[in-house]
Design a protein around this motif. Sequence first.
Motif, PDB file in Angstrom:
ATOM      1  N   VAL A   1       0.846  -1.199   0.000  1.00  0.00           N
ATOM      2  CA  VAL A   1       0.000   0.000   0.000  1.00  0.00           C
ATOM      3  C   VAL A   1       0.884   1.252   0.000  1.00  0.00           C
ATOM      4  O   VAL A   1       0.603   2.220  -0.711  1.00  0.00           O
ATOM      5  N   PHE A   2       1.969   1.222   0.766  1.00  0.00           N
ATOM      6  CA  PHE A   2       2.909   2.353   0.778  1.00  0.00           C
ATOM      7  C   PHE A   2       3.525   2.557  -0.616  1.00  0.00           C
ATOM      8  O   PHE A   2       3.780   3.686  -1.025  1.00  0.00           O
ATOM      9  N   THR A   3       3.778   1.460  -1.339  1.00  0.00           N
ATOM     10  CA  THR A   3       4.319   1.566  -2.695  1.00  0.00           C
ATOM     11  C   THR A   3       3.342   2.291  -3.605  1.00  0.00           C
ATOM     12  O   THR A   3       3.731   3.194  -4.358  1.00  0.00           O
ATOM     13  N   VAL A   4       2.083   1.905  -3.542  1.00  0.00           N
ATOM     14  CA  VAL A   4       1.049   2.571  -4.345  1.00  0.00           C
ATOM     15  C   VAL A   4       0.990   4.055  -3.971  1.00  0.00           C
ATOM     16  O   VAL A   4       0.923   4.928  -4.842  1.00  0.00           O
ATOM     17  N   ASN A   5       1.057   4.350  -2.676  1.00  0.00           N
ATOM     18  CA  ASN A   5       1.035   5.741  -2.233  1.00  0.00           C
ATOM     19  C   ASN A   5       2.268   6.503  -2.733  1.00  0.00           C
ATOM     20  O   ASN A   5       2.180   7.684  -3.066  1.00  0.00           O
ATOM     21  N   SER A   6       3.411   5.827  -2.811  1.00  0.00           N
ATOM     22  CA  SER A   6       4.621   6.467  -3.335  1.00  0.00           C
ATOM     23  C   SER A   6       4.422   6.907  -4.780  1.00  0.00           C
ATOM     24  O   SER A   6       4.839   8.001  -5.174  1.00  0.00           O
ATOM     25  N   LEU A   7       3.795   6.057  -5.558  1.00  0.00           N
ATOM     26  CA  LEU A   7       3.523   6.404  -6.953  1.00  0.00           C
ATOM     27  C   LEU A   7       2.530   7.566  -7.039  1.00  0.00           C
ATOM     28  O   LEU A   7       2.696   8.482  -7.835  1.00  0.00           O
ATOM     29  N   ARG A   8       1.514   7.537  -6.182  1.00  0.00           N
ATOM     30  CA  ARG A   8       0.544   8.637  -6.139  1.00  0.00           C
ATOM     31  C   ARG A   8       1.244   9.935  -5.725  1.00  0.00           C
ATOM     32  O   ARG A   8       0.998  10.999  -6.280  1.00  0.00           O
ATOM     33  N   GLY A   9       2.122   9.852  -4.741  1.00  0.00           N
ATOM     34  CA  GLY A   9       2.860  11.026  -4.292  1.00  0.00           C
ATOM     35  C   GLY A   9       3.738  11.603  -5.381  1.00  0.00           C
ATOM     36  O   GLY A   9       3.807  12.818  -5.562  1.00  0.00           O
ATOM     37  N   TYR A  10       4.397  10.729  -6.141  1.00  0.00           N
ATOM     38  CA  TYR A  10       5.250  11.190  -7.237  1.00  0.00           C
ATOM     39  C   TYR A  10       4.426  11.944  -8.279  1.00  0.00           C
ATOM     40  O   TYR A  10       4.810  13.019  -8.741  1.00  0.00           O
ATOM     41  N   ILE A  11       3.273  11.400  -8.613  1.00  0.00           N
ATOM     42  CA  ILE A  11       2.386  12.050  -9.587  1.00  0.00           C
ATOM     43  C   ILE A  11       1.883  13.383  -9.026  1.00  0.00           C
ATOM     44  O   ILE A  11       1.917  14.406  -9.706  1.00  0.00           O
ATOM     45  N   ASN A  12       1.412  13.371  -7.782  1.00  0.00           N
ATOM     46  CA  ASN A  12       0.905  14.606  -7.177  1.00  0.00           C
ATOM     47  C   ASN A  12       1.974  15.678  -7.103  1.00  0.00           C
ATOM     48  O   ASN A  12       1.717  16.851  -7.390  1.00  0.00           O
ATOM     49  N   TRP A  13       3.174  15.304  -6.668  1.00  0.00           N
ATOM     50  CA  TRP A  13       4.242  16.300  -6.511  1.00  0.00           C
ATOM     51  C   TRP A  13       4.715  16.817  -7.862  1.00  0.00           C
ATOM     52  O   TRP A  13       5.228  17.920  -7.955  1.00  0.00           O
ATOM     53  N   ASN A  14       4.557  16.028  -8.898  1.00  0.00           N
ATOM     54  CA  ASN A  14       4.868  16.521 -10.249  1.00  0.00           C
ATOM     55  C   ASN A  14       3.933  17.686 -10.578  1.00  0.00           C
ATOM     56  O   ASN A  14       4.361  18.683 -11.166  1.00  0.00           O
ATOM     57  N   GLN A  15       2.698  17.564 -10.194  1.00  0.00           N
ATOM     58  CA  GLN A  15       1.733  18.633 -10.435  1.00  0.00           C
ATOM     59  C   GLN A  15       1.986  19.840  -9.533  1.00  0.00           C
ATOM     60  O   GLN A  15       1.786  20.970  -9.937  1.00  0.00           O
ATOM     61  N   LEU A  16       2.463  19.595  -8.297  1.00  0.00           N
ATOM     62  CA  LEU A  16       2.761  20.691  -7.382  1.00  0.00           C
ATOM     63  C   LEU A  16       3.945  21.529  -7.859  1.00  0.00           C
ATOM     64  O   LEU A  16       4.038  22.709  -7.526  1.00  0.00           O
TER      65      LEU A  16
END
Length: 175
Positions: A158-173
């Motif tokens: 689950v943390f791995t999936v969240n890491s990918l989500r975080g990478y995508i979100n921070w790209n937008q930030l």
Amino acid sequence: MSFLGVAGVILIAYGRQENFLFNIVQNILNVVVSSKSKLFGDAAMAIYYLGTQLFGYDIWRKHRGKDGHLITDNRTDWSVVIAAVLLGGVALGGLSYVLGGTYIILDAFNNSTAIVAQYLQIIKRKRSGWLLWAATNLVGVYIWFGVAQPQIAIMYFVFTVNSLRGYINWNQLSK
């Protein structure tokens, strides 16, 4: 304690300042629980995470855009990151070997990348920290299945999936 940690990492993925409250409390509880369980390596990591949370709170507060979103940094000197991971991995691997650890190389890599990822993400606000967290978490899945702890392995997935989500979100930030 687990709920606080999961809530904290999800809030980090969205660049939310509130993550610090969840993670500070979670890390304090982790120090207590790990110490009572004689998991001193885990307690030491929780102290490190707690320190980065305490310093990171002010850093994140000072790096907000006019819209209130966290300002992230896309630049990473990968040669420095790789050197830090290798140096940390050798040191942690040596310690694990002396203490009679298991999965010594993977465990050393896992903790070394976690230390560097936490620094990049919380202190430097670098999107690349999420990539290291993804690698850390995938190795964690393998290790925890290997020591017959599937519930912890699933948490790391689950943390791995969240890491990918975080990478995508921070790209937008960072735009």
